[in-house]
Scaffold this active site. Sequence first.
Site, PDB file in Angstrom:
ATOM      1  CE  LYS A 553     -22.093  14.048  27.979  1.00 52.41           C
ATOM      2  NZ  LYS A 553     -22.420  15.363  28.576  1.00 52.41           N
ATOM      3  CE  LYS A 659     -26.917  18.587  38.813  1.00 53.26           C
ATOM      4  NZ  LYS A 659     -27.432  17.589  37.864  1.00 53.26           N
TER       5      LYS A 659
END
Length: 824
Positions: A553, A659
């Site tokens: 990530k 989101k």
Amino acid sequence: MYSKRFEKETFKAEVRDNVKTLYRKTIDEATPQQIFQAVSYAVKEVIIDDWLASQKAYDEADAKTVYYMSMEFLMGRALGNNLINMTAYSEVKEALKEMNIDLNAIEDEEPDPALGNGGLGRLAACFLDSLSTLNYPAYGCGIRYRYGMFKQKIENGYQVEVPDNWLKEGNPFELRREEYAKEVRFGGNIRFEKDPETGKDIFIQENYESVLAIPYDMPIVGYGNHVVNTLRVWDAKAITDFQLDEFDRGNYHKAVEQENLAKLIVDVLYPNDNHYSGKELRLKQQYFFISASLQAMIAKYKKKHNDIRKLHEKVVIQMNDTHPTVAVPELMRLLIDEEGLNWEEAWEVMSKTCAYTNHTIMAEALEKWPIDLFSRLLPRIYQIVQEIDRRFLIQVREKYPGNEEKVKKMAILMDGQVRMANMAIISGFSVNGVAKLHTEILKNQELKDFYEMFPQKFNNKTNGITQRRFLAHGNPLLAGWITDRIGDGWLTDLSKIANLKPLVNDEQARREFMQIKHKNKVRLAEYIKKHNGIELDPRSIFDVQVKRLHEYKRQFLNILHIMYLYNQIKEHPEMSFYPRTFIFGAKAAAGYQRAKETIKLINSVADVVNNDRSINGKLKVVFIEDYRVSNAELLFAAADVSEQISTASKEASGTGNMKFMLNGAPTLGTMDGANVEIVQEVGEENAFIFGLSSQEVINYENQGGYNPLDIYFNDWELKRVIDQLMDGTYANGDHNMYKNLYNSLLNTQCTARPDMYFILKDFRPYAEAHKRVEEAYRDEQRWSKMAILNTACSGKFSSDRTIEEYVTDIWKLKKVYVPSGQPE
Ligand code: 6GP
């Protein structure tokens, strides 16, 4: 109105009564926690009526039900979400206000149920919300861990894990259902007999240990439709004395052992995201909840139906990654050993019932159980797996005669291991990835052989998120504004949010949108002031990376770039620089060394940068302690920029990215996972894309990587940043603190492939993308258009859309409408 019970006076009286009966107190004497409980019980009263009505409606419709099997459900707090979905949030808020109670403060009393790690667990929670909202009968099945995800404390910059005793005060929303308890057996040996009457083979498990699984049901409230589905999580307890075998009665030692086993099984969630650890207890957890859930599923089916051969017409099982795939052999066992079907009949039913979702291609996440462990713990299940494997390999050899390579790659049992993904793919009727790119990688690389053999099983289901929690609840200001502008249809049909698009040309609307963002930034700044003691300027760019800490990530890339910016500012104090606030939130798995070092590095850089007066507050770095669903809602609402910078091909989908987009934050990211589809929806000009493509990454990997030293020696600014890891700049003079991180980038001695995640390779493109962000942000008009467009183009990323696709392509469910369960 959803229910008369939410009428102000009625509701107030109910809360007062609850405080009295639960605590023998008046409202004024009650603690905030007691008021939370009293309010929750009042809400639960209404839920229970609808819950009963839903189950009755399902029963009458004899509707097909999906069982979503998952080791993780990262639910987040229930009270606020339930009120939103019962369309009673503002009524209740007002009623409480009249009693001098602040609903937000009461919500903060609820522990954040964290029965999950990250993406996979939160996806399961969003799916349940959508299933209820869309009127589909569903069960979530999982484990009621005593301790969910640990609480993260930051001490001296280091992560410290603290157990999270979330059940300490009791969970007002759950129901214990002792009467549906099921026995689950482990170990022992299998005795084989012929039934003297029927001549059939029977398999008898002997000398086993067993535990009793006790279900706890939690209501999953649909939006405004009176549907309440069930999340069923299993607790374990010892089988009490009288149920022990004759032989064992009064065997104190055995009784204690069983007690301990029961306690251990549900004690704690393994805190690994995208990582397999191969622990025996973990396999016990898996079999425990799967066996209990399947027994309950079959018992329920048999109440109304007498032909078990038609089970698949009424139920479908979705396996959330490989963790629940022991459902395959367990269902075979139940059908054969308990229900008396023969192998072919059982196979027919099982293979039409089970479907599998893959959530990652990270090799270290692949579950491969050692055969000796697996067969010792689950002897009968192992026999069944052997038989599945044997029959499958006959097929492979028929299709590919003489090709033993294929056998090696596709077998379930190989090299002393049980390969769970292979078993799931071979046995079920559906295999899906979680974003287009991910599914293509599965088909063309990771699962190529299976795709060739079973192309019809493969399909894509791009992930989604629930707008009820991540906009209606998390960002009430924006939610209210959107509803004022386009009506409230978006709450149950997010495609309607596209109606905001024309507003990009409306100056007034743009100003309002950015004012709301500003207020959300102030709200977050207050949270950070309170929790971190750091003062932020809400006019600076809030650049946010929140997700589990994992090398792929690349939080490391982000912090290296911040170190670079800091050097730049120090060196060129006069250079024009738009003030930036970099916000991180991330938990590291307890044993993941490099991840923990990264947290320490972020905190150390934050210390240095935030306390350097000479840079006039141009740069701030914040590490949010204990990132979890509740503070995530604040973060998404307040973000200007969404960092989605995984090494291309590694992030299966991502859901945080969605989101942020929903809340009006453009993506700064790689072409990975669902970022690809986000860019497709919003347009490349409304995102900041950089770096290697997934194909380029895969090509490098196929040729054994690349040489990061070529970059290191040719880019002195980057070299300086990397050297600062070792020269003590961020370590009070300690030269070893970040040695593992440093070595992961450059040292062939210490790592299989230096810079496995292409951080150096992507560094300059990343820095350049940040420059584009800065430039765009300076142009207020352009930025506000981009922000609105991100919200307006997020319609595809609702979990409602995802669920409808699962229903149409895989589950084949029918909607059931539920009348209000409230007495008139
Ligand atoms: C995650 C993936 O990493 C993420 O990209 C995806 O959005 C999410 O699943 C939901 O599909 N995977 C996990 O959390 C995991 O542990 C085994 O996979």
